[in-house]
Design a protein around this motif. Sequence first.
Motif, PDB file in Angstrom:
ATOM      1  N   GLN A  20       9.717   3.098  52.340  1.00 55.80           N
ATOM      2  CA  GLN A  20       8.487   3.136  51.557  1.00 55.80           C
ATOM      3  C   GLN A  20       8.799   3.221  50.066  1.00 55.80           C
ATOM      4  OE1 GLN A  20       6.261   6.424  53.122  1.00 55.80           O
ATOM      5  NE2 GLN A  20       5.415   5.232  54.812  1.00 55.80           N
ATOM      6  N   LYS A  21       9.773   4.047  49.714  1.00 54.36           N
ATOM      7  CA  LYS A  21      10.155   4.177  48.311  1.00 54.36           C
ATOM      8  C   LYS A  21      10.725   2.858  47.793  1.00 54.36           C
ATOM      9  CE  LYS A  21      12.694   7.062  45.091  1.00 54.36           C
ATOM     10  NZ  LYS A  21      13.573   8.179  44.894  1.00 54.36           N
ATOM     11  N   ALA A  22      11.533   2.180  48.606  1.00 52.53           N
ATOM     12  CA  ALA A  22      12.108   0.895  48.201  1.00 52.53           C
ATOM     13  C   ALA A  22      11.011  -0.147  48.002  1.00 52.53           C
ATOM     14  CB  ALA A  22      13.116   0.412  49.240  1.00 52.53           C
ATOM     15  N   ASP A  23       9.989  -0.151  48.885  1.00 50.24           N
ATOM     16  CA  ASP A  23       8.878  -1.089  48.734  1.00 50.24           C
ATOM     17  C   ASP A  23       8.120  -0.820  47.447  1.00 50.24           C
ATOM     18  OD1 ASP A  23       9.472  -2.400  51.066  1.00 50.24           O
ATOM     19  OD2 ASP A  23       7.937  -1.392  52.272  1.00 50.24           O
ATOM     20  N   LYS A  24       7.862   0.457  47.126  1.00 45.96           N
ATOM     21  CA  LYS A  24       7.155   0.804  45.900  1.00 45.96           C
ATOM     22  C   LYS A  24       7.972   0.383  44.684  1.00 45.96           C
ATOM     23  CE  LYS A  24       4.189   4.558  47.420  1.00 45.96           C
ATOM     24  NZ  LYS A  24       3.840   5.955  47.277  1.00 45.96           N
ATOM     25  N   MET A  25       9.288   0.616  44.740  1.00 44.39           N
ATOM     26  CA  MET A  25      10.143   0.235  43.624  1.00 44.39           C
ATOM     27  C   MET A  25      10.121  -1.282  43.447  1.00 44.39           C
ATOM     28  SD  MET A  25      13.358   2.859  44.028  1.00 44.39           S
ATOM     29  CE  MET A  25      14.378   1.898  42.948  1.00 44.39           C
ATOM     30  N   LYS A  26      10.159  -2.019  44.576  1.00 45.61           N
ATOM     31  CA  LYS A  26      10.133  -3.474  44.511  1.00 45.61           C
ATOM     32  C   LYS A  26       8.821  -3.944  43.896  1.00 45.61           C
ATOM     33  CE  LYS A  26      10.684  -7.552  47.415  1.00 45.61           C
ATOM     34  NZ  LYS A  26      10.828  -8.044  48.792  1.00 45.61           N
ATOM     35  N   ASN A  27       7.694  -3.350  44.337  1.00 49.95           N
ATOM     36  CA  ASN A  27       6.393  -3.718  43.783  1.00 49.95           C
ATOM     37  C   ASN A  27       6.317  -3.381  42.298  1.00 49.95           C
ATOM     38  OD1 ASN A  27       5.494  -4.743  46.184  1.00 49.95           O
ATOM     39  ND2 ASN A  27       4.400  -2.901  46.786  1.00 49.95           N
ATOM     40  N   ASN A  28       6.805  -2.199  41.908  1.00 50.90           N
ATOM     41  CA  ASN A  28       6.792  -1.826  40.492  1.00 50.90           C
ATOM     42  C   ASN A  28       7.618  -2.801  39.666  1.00 50.90           C
ATOM     43  OD1 ASN A  28       5.007   0.248  40.188  1.00 50.90           O
ATOM     44  ND2 ASN A  28       6.535   1.852  40.074  1.00 50.90           N
ATOM     45  N   GLU A  29       8.765  -3.214  40.184  1.00 50.59           N
ATOM     46  CA  GLU A  29       9.597  -4.176  39.465  1.00 50.59           C
ATOM     47  C   GLU A  29       8.882  -5.510  39.339  1.00 50.59           C
ATOM     48  OE1 GLU A  29      13.380  -4.379  41.447  1.00 50.59           O
ATOM     49  OE2 GLU A  29      13.820  -2.277  41.019  1.00 50.59           O
ATOM     50  N   GLN A  30       8.209  -5.952  40.422  1.00 50.01           N
ATOM     51  CA  GLN A  30       7.466  -7.214  40.381  1.00 50.01           C
ATOM     52  C   GLN A  30       6.300  -7.114  39.397  1.00 50.01           C
ATOM     53  OE1 GLN A  30       6.460  -7.648  44.512  1.00 50.01           O
ATOM     54  NE2 GLN A  30       8.306  -8.821  44.980  1.00 50.01           N
ATOM     55  N   ASP A  31       5.574  -5.997  39.449  1.00 56.17           N
ATOM     56  CA  ASP A  31       4.445  -5.808  38.544  1.00 56.17           C
ATOM     57  C   ASP A  31       4.914  -5.697  37.096  1.00 56.17           C
ATOM     58  OD1 ASP A  31       2.408  -5.953  40.446  1.00 56.17           O
ATOM     59  OD2 ASP A  31       2.566  -3.819  40.914  1.00 56.17           O
ATOM     60  N   SER A  32       5.994  -4.990  36.865  1.00 59.57           N
ATOM     61  CA  SER A  32       6.536  -4.858  35.520  1.00 59.57           C
ATOM     62  C   SER A  32       6.952  -6.227  34.981  1.00 59.57           C
ATOM     63  CB  SER A  32       7.721  -3.892  35.530  1.00 59.57           C
ATOM     64  OG  SER A  32       8.171  -3.655  34.233  1.00 59.57           O
ATOM     65  N   LEU A  33       7.574  -7.024  35.813  1.00 61.91           N
ATOM     66  CA  LEU A  33       7.971  -8.375  35.414  1.00 61.91           C
ATOM     67  C   LEU A  33       6.735  -9.232  35.134  1.00 61.91           C
ATOM     68  CD1 LEU A  33      10.160 -10.486  34.928  1.00 61.91           C
ATOM     69  CD2 LEU A  33      10.137 -10.965  37.380  1.00 61.91           C
ATOM     70  N   ALA A  34       5.700  -9.093  35.956  1.00 60.78           N
ATOM     71  CA  ALA A  34       4.467  -9.864  35.747  1.00 60.78           C
ATOM     72  C   ALA A  34       3.808  -9.493  34.419  1.00 60.78           C
ATOM     73  CB  ALA A  34       3.502  -9.643  36.912  1.00 60.78           C
ATOM     74  N   ILE A  35       3.764  -8.207  34.113  1.00 62.95           N
ATOM     75  CA  ILE A  35       3.174  -7.760  32.843  1.00 62.95           C
ATOM     76  C   ILE A  35       4.023  -8.245  31.667  1.00 62.95           C
ATOM     77  CG2 ILE A  35       2.687  -5.724  31.416  1.00 62.95           C
ATOM     78  CD1 ILE A  35       1.845  -4.317  34.067  1.00 62.95           C
ATOM     79  N   ALA A  36       5.335  -8.102  31.768  1.00 64.21           N
ATOM     80  CA  ALA A  36       6.225  -8.549  30.690  1.00 64.21           C
ATOM     81  C   ALA A  36       6.080 -10.047  30.457  1.00 64.21           C
ATOM     82  CB  ALA A  36       7.674  -8.187  31.006  1.00 64.21           C
ATOM     83  N   THR A  37       5.979 -10.823  31.523  1.00 62.40           N
ATOM     84  CA  THR A  37       5.811 -12.270  31.401  1.00 62.40           C
ATOM     85  C   THR A  37       4.473 -12.606  30.749  1.00 62.40           C
ATOM     86  OG1 THR A  37       7.207 -12.652  33.333  1.00 62.40           O
ATOM     87  CG2 THR A  37       5.729 -14.439  32.699  1.00 62.40           C
ATOM     88  N   ALA A  38       3.416 -11.902  31.155  1.00 59.84           N
ATOM     89  CA  ALA A  38       2.092 -12.118  30.555  1.00 59.84           C
ATOM     90  C   ALA A  38       2.113 -11.774  29.070  1.00 59.84           C
ATOM     91  CB  ALA A  38       1.037 -11.295  31.289  1.00 59.84           C
ATOM     92  N   LEU A  39       2.804 -10.695  28.717  1.00 55.99           N
ATOM     93  CA  LEU A  39       2.902 -10.317  27.307  1.00 55.99           C
ATOM     94  C   LEU A  39       3.650 -11.378  26.503  1.00 55.99           C
ATOM     95  CD1 LEU A  39       3.582  -6.489  27.599  1.00 55.99           C
ATOM     96  CD2 LEU A  39       1.610  -7.565  26.490  1.00 55.99           C
TER      97      LEU A  39
END
Length: 150
Positions: A20-39
């Motif tokens: 569960q922690k690994a899934d959350k970390m993976k999602n956070n990394e994906q979301d962080s990358l999505a936000i950085a790309t949008a910025l």
Amino acid sequence: MKALLLTALLYGLIPVLKAQKADKMKNNEQDSLAIATALENNYFNAIYEGDTDRLGSILYPGTLLFGDVKGQPYAKSRDEYLTGVKNRQSPKDSGKPFHGDITSIDIVNSIAVARVKVKMYDFHYNEILSFHKIDGRWYIVNKMMSDISE
């Protein structure tokens, strides 16, 4: 016997909790990358080029902007901000330096805060951008900024 059962239960839960922690970390990394790309693509580049269509695509309808510029209060709606960007000379066309830098991105479920620095014209902005993930896409829902001397 109870200790043996408790130990077995704990050893059985540890892989689940780690997954569960690994899934959350993976999602956070994906979301962080999505936000950085949008910025990078839809915020910094759009401000630099004066592209209000692209800039408007990252600003959610109803977004409000607050702060101060050279010590003066600043408050605009999304539409007022986009009109201002449309009617000014873009940093690209001005030939003056422009640089956007992401300082941090913090995510909690479907909300996030990004701290960015934007150098354009003779301004050095520190910005705090609030994001909300709507229908799988990250939008800026609030912008706070302050022009600082460097």
